[in-house]
Design an enzyme around this catalytic site. Structure first.
Site, PDB file in Angstrom:
ATOM      1  N   ASP A   1       0.830  -1.213   0.000  1.00 23.54           N
ATOM      2  CA  ASP A   1       0.000   0.000   0.000  1.00 23.54           C
ATOM      3  C   ASP A   1       0.853   1.247   0.000  1.00 23.54           C
ATOM      4  O   ASP A   1       0.430   2.299  -0.469  1.00 23.54           O
ATOM      5  CB  ASP A   1      -0.914   0.017   1.228  1.00 23.54           C
ATOM      6  CG  ASP A   1      -2.191  -0.713   0.924  1.00 23.54           C
ATOM      7  OD1 ASP A   1      -2.174  -1.953   0.926  1.00 23.54           O
ATOM      8  OD2 ASP A   1      -3.192  -0.028   0.639  1.00 23.54           O
TER       9      ASP A   1
ATOM     10  N   LYS B   1      -1.064  -5.030   4.015  1.00 24.06           N
ATOM     11  CA  LYS B   1      -2.148  -5.598   4.839  1.00 24.06           C
ATOM     12  C   LYS B   1      -1.620  -6.220   6.122  1.00 24.06           C
ATOM     13  O   LYS B   1      -0.598  -6.907   6.106  1.00 24.06           O
ATOM     14  CB  LYS B   1      -2.904  -6.626   3.990  1.00 24.06           C
ATOM     15  CG  LYS B   1      -4.090  -7.292   4.640  1.00 24.06           C
ATOM     16  CD  LYS B   1      -5.084  -6.339   5.256  1.00 24.06           C
ATOM     17  CE  LYS B   1      -5.613  -5.308   4.301  1.00 24.06           C
ATOM     18  NZ  LYS B   1      -6.332  -4.197   4.981  1.00 24.06           N
TER      19      LYS B   1
HETATM   20  O1  MRU Z   1      -7.534  -2.821   3.010  1.00 26.51           O
HETATM   21  P1  MRU Z   1      -7.274  -3.173   1.571  1.00 26.51           P
HETATM   22  O2  MRU Z   1      -8.042  -4.355   1.103  1.00 26.51           O
HETATM   23  O3  MRU Z   1      -7.439  -1.958   0.678  1.00 26.51           O
HETATM   24  O4  MRU Z   1      -5.742  -3.557   1.548  1.00 26.51           O
HETATM   25  C1  MRU Z   1      -5.175  -3.991   0.342  1.00 26.51           C
HETATM   26  C2  MRU Z   1      -3.775  -4.470   0.479  1.00 26.51           C
HETATM   27  O5  MRU Z   1      -3.201  -4.442   1.546  1.00 26.51           O
HETATM   28  C3  MRU Z   1      -3.076  -4.904  -0.760  1.00 26.51           C
HETATM   29  O6  MRU Z   1      -2.097  -5.853  -0.473  1.00 26.51           O
HETATM   30  C4  MRU Z   1      -2.407  -3.682  -1.431  1.00 26.51           C
HETATM   31  O7  MRU Z   1      -3.286  -2.614  -1.537  1.00 26.51           O
HETATM   32  C5  MRU Z   1      -1.888  -4.024  -2.774  1.00 26.51           C
HETATM   33  S1  MRU Z   1      -3.188  -4.309  -3.935  1.00 26.51           S
HETATM   34  C6  MRU Z   1      -2.472  -4.499  -5.453  1.00 26.51           C
END
Ligand code: MRU
Length: 358
Positions: free
Chosen positions: A246, A257
């Site tokens: 992220d 995550k």
């Molecule tokens: O809370 P989320 O579902 O938005 O978190 C998503 C993630 O942590 C993904 O691993 C990250 O955004 C990469 S998606 C290509």
């Protein structure tokens, strides 16, 4: 591999059609496939905040289209519409705190607005910019898939098990995925025997989204509880953990995550390689280290309820939904500009000066 990857594309989560942004509602998958039509920036901010759309790259793309919707509304209002638009930038930026792609996309839209030529048609220019952001993410997915597959091939031939976390596929991007794009590519190339997908509590991106995406393509996937990951690394011949990001800080620390950090610790212990796949729009060079990455905390209800039912415990719940993996636990970061093995500040700075590979 590129053509085969494109041919295998079966899931699409975002569509810009006739000036309306359509988002596949990820809160209700896999039970329902329903689409949300966004006609205002506030609709897009609400979709991001409520996680109807989630995953860093697609959050950024959605926000870019949100700026187009906002500009259209502000121009109808008249007056100094560009000044009024600042409130929409703020609304979109505040929708979620961790995904660097969100701020990157908004900065790019603001920058494009600042470079408008005198006789340009602002809406057309902004729409073209949002579409370019969307298209370039799709292209980045293809480049990263190729680079990631080359790495897997270099270190080990075929028939291996890969473990992944959260959802990083077509649902999370403008194309077919970052980490899941590499896994799709490696499968197409005959190098993956099985994918282990962490269920990814508490929001269940793994069981509801990743397992759904992979099963639709016939890729062999086994779902596991997050807490089974160390045991799986020890007993199931896992050679790579492949995850997305992220937010990546200038020193290579990776925000992703919740649960990613403990996977990296376990991978190091078991001699399993750890790959992070993310477009350069996820890298924020203004953040010196992972300590500066804003970690989103969501409400305790996500932990204190199951399927909308209260578990009965009258206790506090701590629900950070991201964590930070230190760079020294990461073998390689794959971006569309190239790969960085054993990431550090100097290597990231060098990478960010490069052009995209495609
Ligand atoms: O809370 P989320 O579902 O938005 O978190 C998503 C993630 O942590 C993904 O691993 C990250 O955004 C990469 S998606 C290509």
């Amino acid at each position: 591999m590129r053509d085969r990857l494109l041919a295998a594309e079966k899931v699409k989560a975002i569509d810009w059609r006739d000036g309306v942004l359509y988002l596949l509602d990820q809160r209700v998958l896999p039970f329902e496939e329903s689409w949300i039509a966004c006609t205002r920036a506030a609709d897009v901010a609400e979709a991001i905040g409520s996680m109807a759309v989630r995953g860093a790259p697609i959050i950024g793309i959605s926000a870019a289209y949100g700026v187009v919707l906002a500009a259209r509304a502000r121009m109808v209002e008249g007056g100094d519409w560009q000044a009024a638009l600042e409130a929409d930038f703020t609304l979109l930026a505040e929708a979620r705190p961790t995904a660097a792609n969100l701020f990157w996309a908004l900065d790019r839209m603001r920058d494009r607005l600042g470079r408008l030529k005198e006789h340009a048609e602002p809406l057309a220019v902004l729409e073209a910019e949002a579409i370019a952001i969307h298209e370039s993410d799709r292209e980045a997915n293809l480049t990263m898939a190729q680079l990631g597959v080359d790495l897997i091939r270099k270190h080990q031939g075929n028939a291996q098990a890969i473990l992944t976390h959260c959802n990083t596929g077509a649902l999370a991007t403008g194309g077919f995925g970052t980490a899941l794009g590499v896994i799709r590519g490696a499968y197409i190339e005959g190098m993956v025997e099985r994918v282990y997908a962490d269920e990814t509590r508490p929001w269940l991106q793994g069981s509801r989204l990743t397992a759904w995406e992979l099963a639709r393509e016939g890729i062999p996937v086994t779902l596991n509880a997050d807490s089974a990951a160390a045991h799986i690394m020890k007993t199931k011949g896992v050679t790579w953990v492949v995850v997305g990001a992220d937010c990546i800080a200038a020193n290579g620390d990776v925000g992703n995550k919740i649960g990613t950090y403990q996977l990296a610790v376990c991978a190091m212990h078991h001699g399993v390689r750890f790959m992070v796949v993310a477009p350069s729009s996820t890298i924020d060079m203004s953040l010196a280290s992972g300590d500066d990455i804003p970690v989103e905390e969501r409400g305790g209800r996500e932990l204190l309820e199951i399927g909308g039912k209260w578990l009965g415990a009258d206790v506090d719940a701590f629900n950070p939904v991201f964590d930070v993996t230190p760079a020294d636990l990461i073998d390689v970061i794959v971006t569309e500009k190239g790969i960085i093995e054993r990431p550090d500040t100097a290597k990231l700075a060098q990478l960010m000066c490069r052009k995209r590979l495609h």
